[in-house]
Design an enzyme around this catalytic site. Structure first.
Site, PDB file in Angstrom:
ATOM      1  CE  LYS A   1      -4.339  -1.755   1.715  1.00  0.00           C
ATOM      2  NZ  LYS A   1      -5.506  -1.580   2.552  1.00  0.00           N
TER       3      LYS A   1
ATOM      4  CE  LYS B   1      -6.798  -8.199  -1.357  1.00  0.00           C
ATOM      5  NZ  LYS B   1      -7.945  -7.880  -0.577  1.00  0.00           N
TER       6      LYS B   1
ATOM      7  CE  LYS C   1     -13.511  -2.827   0.312  1.00  0.00           C
ATOM      8  NZ  LYS C   1     -12.425  -3.423   0.968  1.00  0.00           N
TER       9      LYS C   1
END
Ligand code: ATP
Ligand code: LTN
Length: 328
Positions: A113, A195, A198
């Site tokens: 991230k 994966k 969103k």
């Protein structure tokens, strides 16, 4: 005999998808009768990356509504918003003071991230797993049902708990992650090597829980497959394998039954039948979601009751922690 305690959390972001549902929420619903459950909309985790205030407020409500719509019920579970129970932030601070930075540097989710935001990355994002540990440890949690991506965070939580117990005496229960045998990592439709998520820029990669039937059909129709013909579970053929796995999860048939059913059929058949099966799974959830969010104040009342129940338990644990450390 006392029931064991389950705790899990979900971020307050829009676009909850089929991966979140099949990897986590569906299992929470199915497990809830056997355990004493706490399900938390982790809004304090959500603000570790920038959020628009009005959108955030709407998303908190949306995610809480989806949990109840999916079948989590007040008789078996306590559903609440993380920021409504102050003990989560307080315990996170105390755990910060015993957690070595090196442990957090190893977290793969932070590495992934923070790559995008580089120098803009908040201290909160780095500290995210410590707040998660506080969530879990406040409730003497035995089991944490999550998708595969959260395994490392639950292991870190155990390490933090052990370190605390070693230093100050037994206070925390050591939790175990529960990763479902199938569905712990639902892959993207257009990119089946990553994966379903969103945050993915390509929206066609994910089926969102509130997608309309035609959107679901269109996304599945476009899903990546391969140039083979046989419809078989095969990890090496990630696209078809993922479609079959989703089919398995929504129909609850066995792998053999599914392979027999699709023998001699085409990818077009697979996609069409998968789309209808997914629509059938999501329709009742969407219907309940509309009902319970349509009634003004209904959801809020449930969340207030949830916060009170959670607070009572969390405060007891927090008091023990303050005493052990010497702050009381
Ligand atoms: P995303 O990556 O989509 O933003 P997340 O993991 O950051 O999701 P949450 O909404 O908090 O954020 O996740 C809720 C639960 O869903 C977690 O237990 C997580 O492990 C699980 N989960 C997320 N993506 C998948 C997936 N593709 N397959 C299975 N489980 C998943
Ligand atoms: N990091 C988790 C959300 C989360 C969580 C928790 C999960 C926050 N606190 C406690 C289990 C237990 C995620 O899914 N992104």
């Amino acid at each position: 005999m006392d029931k064991k305690t389950v705790f899990s959390g979900i971020q307050a972001t829009s676009n909850q998808h089929l991966g979140n549902y099949l990897g986590a929420i569906k299992n929470w619903v199915e497990m809830q009768k056997q355990y004493d459950n706490y399900f938390c909309v982790v809004d304090l985790h959500t603000v570790t990356v920038p959020q628009d205030p009005d959108t955030l407020r709407a998303n908190i409500r949306e995610v809480a509504g989806l949990l109840f719509a999916a079948g989590i019920d007040e008789d078996n579970s306590t559903v609440f918003i993380q920021s409504h129970v102050k003990a989560h932030s307080e315990l996170a601070w105390l755990l910060n003071c015993i957690t070595p930075m090196g442990w957090l540097h190893r977290m793969t989710q932070f590495k992934e991230k923070s790559e995008k935001a580089k120098d803009e990355v908040s201290v909160g994002l780095f500290d995210y797993p410590v707040l998660q540990a506080a969530d879990i440890l406040l409730y003497d949690t035995n089991l944490v049902p999550v998708g595969e991506d959260q395994k490392q965070h639950v292991e870190l939580c155990r390490d933090i708990a052990q370190r605390f117990n070693y230093r100050y005496g037994e206070v925390f229960v050591l939790p175990d992650a529960y990763i479902p045998p199938v569905g712990g990592r639902v892959m993207g439709l257009s990119n089946p090597d990553k994966k379903m998520s969103k945050s993915e820029e390509k929206k066609d990669d994910s089926i969102f829980l509130l997608d309309a039937p035609d959107q679901i059909r269109a996304k599945i129709k476009k899903a990546t497959t391969d140039s083979h013909r046989e419809i078989k579970f095969d990890e090496k053929r990630s696209g078809v394998n993922n479609l079959l796995t989703i089919y398995q999860l929504v129909t609850e048939k066995t792998r053999d039954q599914i392979e027999d059913h699709f023998a001699g059929k085409s990818y077009k058949d697979l996609k069409e039948q998968l789309a209808e099966a997914v629509i059938e799974t999501l329709e009742p959830l969407q219907q309940r979601y509309r009902e319970l969010t349509g009634e003004k104040g209904y959801l809020e009342a449930m969340l207030n009751r949830g916060a009170k129940r959670a607070e009572a338990r969390a405060e007891t644990k927090l008091r023990q922690v303050y005493e052990k450390i010497g702050l009381r």
